[in-house]
Design a protein around this motif. Structure first.
Motif, PDB file in Angstrom:
ATOM      1  N   ALA A  31      56.891  22.079  21.663  1.00  0.00           N
ATOM      2  CA  ALA A  31      55.673  21.926  22.449  1.00  0.00           C
ATOM      3  C   ALA A  31      55.944  22.281  23.907  1.00  0.00           C
ATOM      4  CB  ALA A  31      55.149  20.501  22.348  1.00  0.00           C
ATOM      5  N   LEU A  53      53.561  23.181  27.771  1.00  0.00           N
ATOM      6  CA  LEU A  53      52.314  23.422  28.480  1.00  0.00           C
ATOM      7  C   LEU A  53      52.241  24.860  28.986  1.00  0.00           C
ATOM      8  CD1 LEU A  53      51.896  20.215  30.695  1.00  0.00           C
ATOM      9  CD2 LEU A  53      50.571  20.820  28.661  1.00  0.00           C
ATOM     10  N   GLY A  60      48.954  17.383  26.373  1.00  0.00           N
ATOM     11  CA  GLY A  60      48.446  18.729  26.134  1.00  0.00           C
ATOM     12  C   GLY A  60      47.005  18.665  25.671  1.00  0.00           C
ATOM     13  N   ASP A  86      44.618  21.376  26.467  1.00  0.00           N
ATOM     14  CA  ASP A  86      43.953  22.673  26.331  1.00  0.00           C
ATOM     15  C   ASP A  86      43.487  22.813  24.886  1.00  0.00           C
ATOM     16  OD1 ASP A  86      44.355  23.438  28.937  1.00  0.00           O
ATOM     17  OD2 ASP A  86      46.180  24.586  28.531  1.00  0.00           O
ATOM     18  N   ASN A 142      45.970  24.231  22.698  1.00  0.00           N
ATOM     19  CA  ASN A 142      47.296  23.611  22.783  1.00  0.00           C
ATOM     20  C   ASN A 142      47.141  22.091  22.725  1.00  0.00           C
ATOM     21  OD1 ASN A 142      50.140  23.691  23.065  1.00  0.00           O
ATOM     22  ND2 ASN A 142      50.003  23.451  25.282  1.00  0.00           N
ATOM     23  N   TRP A 176      47.616  18.463  21.294  1.00  0.00           N
ATOM     24  CA  TRP A 176      48.656  17.758  20.547  1.00  0.00           C
ATOM     25  C   TRP A 176      48.194  16.429  19.972  1.00  0.00           C
ATOM     26  CZ3 TRP A 176      53.029  19.794  18.759  1.00  0.00           C
ATOM     27  CH2 TRP A 176      53.290  21.107  19.177  1.00  0.00           C
TER      28      TRP A 176
END
Length: 636
Positions: A95, A97, A383, A385, A388, A390
């Motif tokens: 993961a 950013l 996260g 976005d 993205n 999580w």
């Protein structure tokens, strides 16, 4: 000999040039008059930077995030992830950013903070107690499963979570243990704090939920280990009353000289308690209550993974954008269904209106808060976005089937993971990225919330802004010199002058264009009744309001199948000076700005593409992300 002669001639020539240069040098200039400077920026100290962060991240130190001991994401991982480093999630996924954050608060629950990790590590303090020995044995012997309903819980998860954590009844307390864990929290924050580059605040979550109605607050300390380590977190095991939390914060400041604030969140899951007009003893609010609450709670976390709390369609029926990521079925564990009467005491816009009424009655506004967003993730990964995301907990991390899993199965209502909101972020206007500067901005409410994108928003109120001010390159300087910023009060209305508001919104440089800028106004009339209205003050693509007062839709370029969109519609920047056409100088009012992006793919669309899965028709695939500024209040 020839070399010496050449060198001599060159020296003479150079000497001549220097002499000529000296003869042609301009005479010394007169000094700048005293008190004036050539540089226009000398002496300017208004906030020039917007900093992005998350004030609400949980790691494996939180009991509910690590009920089975399987959570591997530590506070160190959370900080490294926020700083832009690659970390490994609980399920072994890498993961990272797209862009680092500027600040972070690891806000693990105070109740049983660090307990599960210390049980697995055979902490001697825990093993010296009967409860600790029993829980140690149960935790290590039980199968690790995700608990999606309270009824499903057995063994350790039932004893620790269902029978103790959730009803706020401690089965284990030990001062030495709690202090040891908390000292580690404070030391970790100091270790990752890099003034000017990245700010790490010490903090925790106070997790009060009487009858599972959400009254949670995130507590943030401005200070370092030297002061923060002198206390242990005041938890809901100590008291479920917000008034008692405020007393603790006052005592912290008195005894240490430090500073702290509390930030409520998920008012939408409080079933009418968060902005109740009664205190914890069910008595009408007093002036002392209003002063105390306003002092310790300058901000509200208005948007996060468990839904958006700006407004509700039933409260704002004329607001076409009021139903964003709405969670309105029940309280936290879906044990008690929502009733319409509760809504006005749960949402930010309604609470701001209630605050005007209470201010007229008491002389002080108890609900005078600014806006921020944060995630409330329990994965340690901030996260949010859409491409993205999580998730909220380990089971909602990216996977082909996460969209259809139950986030929670209650006895009377349920919620599936696709209904999780990929939100939000806190935006703070400050001069530098330090604890002092960011904390001061939070206290003065010069902040705004976004649902994830990093659009830049300026908002000022004054009495003499003109249309040309919106086009000035030094818009902010104009705003500070002739008005007040978001989070402040607008007072002393000149006779026969209406307030003007200077607004600029700029798209996220890596995101979508803007659809529109709106001003939301709430006011209290002479009869003591509250009202609200949404004004479209700046529209992209040269659109104009129709005869019905509504703006035509901006359009939609989203291709759900490919999870893409284009910036062929909307504008990268919208700026305007708006004058309130309905201003009455006798009426208390508030104003805040809402900025809308053009439609973009929602996180399930990115999942569908990434994992090549087909989802049910009910799954929302398109979103229209937004920002909410802190209000500006007008006081007669």
């Amino acid at each position: 000999m020839s070399y010496g002669k050449s060198a001599f001639l060159i020296a003479l020539m150079m000497a001549g040039k220097w002499a000529a240069a000296a003869e042609l040098s301009p005479p010394p200039q007169k000094p700048v008059p005293a008190g004036k400077h050539y540089s226009p920026y000398v002496g300017q100290d208004y906030p020039t930077n917007v900093y992005w962060g998350d004030t609400h991240v949980h790691t494996n130190m939180s009991a509910d995030a690590n009920m089975t001991g399987s959570n591997t994401v530590t506070p160190d991982d959370a900080y490294r992830f926020a700083q832009g480093q690659t970390v490994t999630s609980q399920h072994g996924l890498k993961a990272k950013l797209r862009r680092p954050l500027d600040f972070l608060v690891v806000a693990d629950h105070a109740e049983y903070i660090g307990l599960v990790n210390r049980l697995l590590a055979d902490d001697p303090i825990l093993l010296a107690t009967e409860v600790g020995k029993r829980w140690n044995k149960m935790l290590k012997s039980e199968k690790q499963v995700f608990i999606e309903s309270a009824r499903q819980a057995r063994g350790f998860a039932k004893e620790m979570m269902v029978d103790s954590f959730l009803p706020n009844k401690a089965a284990f307390r030990n001062q030495e243990f709690e202090q040891s864990v908390w000292n580690g929290v404070a030391a970790t924050a100091d270790r990752f704090n890099q003034p000017g580059k990245f700010t790490a605040f010490s903090g925790y979550e106070w997790t009060s939920h009487p009858e599972i109605d959400n009254l949670h607050r995130v507590v943030i300390f401005k200070d370092g280990y030297d002061k923060v380590s002198r206390i242990t977190p005041f938890s809901a095991f100590d008291s479920i009353r917000p008034e008692d939390l405020w007393k603790f914060l006052a005592n912290y400041e008195k005894t240490t000289g430090g500073e702290a604030i509390a930030i409520p969140h998920n008012s939408n899951a409080s079933n009418g308690l968060m902005f109740s007009l009664q205190d914890s003893d069910r008595k009408p609010l007093t002036r002392a209550y209003a002063e105390t609450r306003a002092r310790w709670e300058p901000l509200l976390e208005v948007t996060q993974i468990k839904g958006d709390s700006e407004s509700h369609p039933k409260l704002s029926p004329n607001d076409e954008f009021a139903g964003y990521e709405t969670w309105d079925k029940a309280n936290l564990l879906f044990l008690k269904l929502k009733e319409d009467r509760m809504l006005k005491h749960e949402y930010a816009r309604s609470a701001l209106k209630l605050g005007l009424q209470e201010e007229q009655r008491l002389g002080v506004n108890p609900f005078k808060f600014g806006m921020i967003g944060s995630s409330d993730t329990h994965t340690g990964l901030a996260g949010v976005d859409e491409n993205n995301f999580w998730g909220k907990v380990a089971e909602s991390e990216p996977s082909p089937d996460r969209w259809q899993k139950y986030f929670f199965k209650g006895e009377k209502a349920s919620m599936k993971a696709w209904q999780l909101a990929s939100s939000g972020l806190a935006a703070v206007w400050a001069n530098e990225n330090t604890r002092d500067a960011l904390f001061a901005a939070m206290k003065r409410k010069e902040t705004y919330a976004t649902t994830g994108p990093r659009m830049t928003v300026r908002f000022f109120g004054g009495w003499n802004f003109t249309a040309d001010d919106a086009r000035r390159p030094d818009l902010a300087l104009t705003g500070y010199q002739r008005g007040v910023p978001m989070g402040a009060d607008l007072t002393s209305a000149p006779k026969n002058v209406k307030p003007s508001f200077l607004i600029r919104a700029v798209k996220d440089p890596d995101g979508a264009n803007l659809d529109r800028v709106q001003v939301i106004k709430g006011w209290l009339d002479q009869a003591g009744k509250t009202h609200e209205r949404v004004f479209d003050v700046a529209l992209s693509d040269k659109r104009r309001l129709g005869r019905n007062g509504k703006a035509p839709p901006v359009g939609n370029t989203v291709d759900v199948k490919s999870a893409t969109y284009t910036n062929t519609i909307g504008d990268p920047e919208l700026a305007v000076v708006w004058i309130d056409p309905q201003f009455d100088p006798r009426e208390r009012a508030f104003y805040y700005v809402r900025v809308l992006e053009i439609p973009t793919p929602r996180w399930p669309a990115y999942d569908a593409k990434a994992f090549n899965v087909k989802m049910d028709k009910e799954v929302s695939m398109i979103t229209q992300e937004r920002a909410y500024t802190s209000p500006i209040w007008y006081l007669p």
